[in-house]
Design a protein around this motif. Sequence first.
Motif, short mmCIF file in Angstrom:
data_model
loop_
_atom_site.label_atom_id
_atom_site.label_comp_id
_atom_site.label_asym_id
_atom_site.label_seq_id
_atom_site.Cartn_x
_atom_site.Cartn_y
_atom_site.Cartn_z
N PRO A 1 0.79 -1.23 0.00
CA PRO A 1 0.00 0.00 0.00
C PRO A 1 0.83 1.28 0.00
N ASP A 2 2.05 1.23 0.50
CA ASP A 2 2.88 2.44 0.57
C ASP A 2 3.22 3.01 -0.80
N VAL A 3 3.21 2.16 -1.81
CA VAL A 3 3.51 2.61 -3.17
C VAL A 3 2.42 3.56 -3.68
N HIS A 4 1.25 3.46 -3.11
CA HIS A 4 0.11 4.24 -3.60
C HIS A 4 -0.09 5.57 -2.88
N HIS A 5 0.85 5.95 -2.02
CA HIS A 5 0.76 7.26 -1.38
C HIS A 5 1.07 8.36 -2.39
N LEU A 6 0.36 9.45 -2.27
CA LEU A 6 0.69 10.61 -3.09
C LEU A 6 2.03 11.18 -2.63
N PRO A 7 2.83 11.72 -3.52
CA PRO A 7 4.13 12.29 -3.12
C PRO A 7 3.99 13.35 -2.03
N GLN A 8 2.90 14.09 -2.04
CA GLN A 8 2.69 15.15 -1.06
C GLN A 8 2.52 14.59 0.36
N PHE A 9 2.10 13.33 0.45
CA PHE A 9 1.90 12.72 1.77
C PHE A 9 3.21 12.74 2.57
N ASN A 10 4.31 12.47 1.92
CA ASN A 10 5.61 12.43 2.60
C ASN A 10 6.12 13.82 2.97
N LEU A 11 5.51 14.84 2.42
CA LEU A 11 5.92 16.21 2.73
C LEU A 11 5.25 16.76 3.99
N LEU A 12 4.27 16.03 4.51
CA LEU A 12 3.61 16.48 5.74
C LEU A 12 4.59 16.40 6.90
N SER B 1 3.90 16.91 10.18
CA SER B 1 3.33 16.40 11.42
C SER B 1 3.05 14.90 11.33
N PRO B 2 3.71 14.11 12.17
CA PRO B 2 3.43 12.67 12.17
C PRO B 2 2.00 12.36 12.60
N ILE B 3 1.43 13.22 13.45
CA ILE B 3 0.04 13.00 13.88
C ILE B 3 -0.89 13.16 12.69
N THR B 4 -0.67 14.19 11.89
CA THR B 4 -1.49 14.41 10.71
C THR B 4 -1.33 13.26 9.72
N ARG B 5 -0.09 12.83 9.49
CA ARG B 5 0.14 11.69 8.58
C ARG B 5 -0.58 10.44 9.08
N ASN B 6 -0.48 10.16 10.37
CA ASN B 6 -1.14 8.99 10.93
C ASN B 6 -2.65 9.07 10.83
N ASN B 7 -3.20 10.28 11.06
CA ASN B 7 -4.65 10.46 10.94
C ASN B 7 -5.12 10.24 9.50
N ILE B 8 -4.37 10.76 8.56
CA ILE B 8 -4.71 10.59 7.14
C ILE B 8 -4.63 9.12 6.76
N LEU B 9 -3.59 8.46 7.19
CA LEU B 9 -3.40 7.05 6.89
C LEU B 9 -4.53 6.21 7.49
N LYS B 10 -4.86 6.47 8.74
CA LYS B 10 -5.92 5.72 9.40
C LYS B 10 -7.26 5.94 8.71
N THR B 11 -7.57 7.17 8.39
CA THR B 11 -8.84 7.47 7.73
C THR B 11 -8.92 6.81 6.36
N SER B 12 -7.83 6.86 5.60
CA SER B 12 -7.83 6.25 4.27
C SER B 12 -7.98 4.73 4.37
N GLN B 13 -7.34 4.12 5.36
CA GLN B 13 -7.48 2.67 5.55
C GLN B 13 -8.91 2.30 5.93
N GLU B 14 -9.54 3.12 6.75
CA GLU B 14 -10.93 2.87 7.13
C GLU B 14 -11.85 2.99 5.92
N LEU B 15 -11.58 3.96 5.05
CA LEU B 15 -12.40 4.14 3.85
C LEU B 15 -12.20 2.98 2.86
N VAL B 16 -10.98 2.52 2.72
CA VAL B 16 -10.70 1.38 1.84
C VAL B 16 -11.41 0.14 2.38
N PHE B 17 -11.35 -0.07 3.68
CA PHE B 17 -12.03 -1.22 4.28
C PHE B 17 -13.54 -1.13 4.08
#
Length: 87
Positions: free
Chosen positions: A23-34, A36-52
Motif C-alpha cells: 500500500p505504501d507505493v500508492h501514497h501521493l508524493p505530497q503525503f511524505n511532505l507532511l 506532522s506525524p500526527i497528521t500523517r497517521n490520521n490521514i493514513l488511518k482514515t484512508s485505511q478505514e475508507l478502503v475497508f
Amino acid sequence: MPGLDQDSLTTGLSQFESYLSNPDVHHLPQFNLLNSPITRNNILKTSQELVFASYLTVYKALEQTDCYDNIETLLRRTPDQIKRLLC
C-alpha cells in the motif's frame, strides 16, 4: 453488481490485491511532505478505514448476487482479513 462485467470485476479485485501487497507505493508524493506525524497517521488511518468500508460494501454486494462465476475465487479474503491487513 449491476453493470459490472466479470472481466472488469476480476481486474478490479486483482488490482486491489496488488494494493494490499504494497500500500505504501500508492501514497501521493505530497503525503511524505507532511511535517506532522500526527497528521500523517490520521490521514493514513482514515484512508485505511475508507478502503475497508469500500471493500466491505463490494464484498456484501457480491455475496448477495449470483451474476458471477467463481465468486469464491474472486473474493479471496474475508472482510476480517482485509481489516487486519490494513489496520
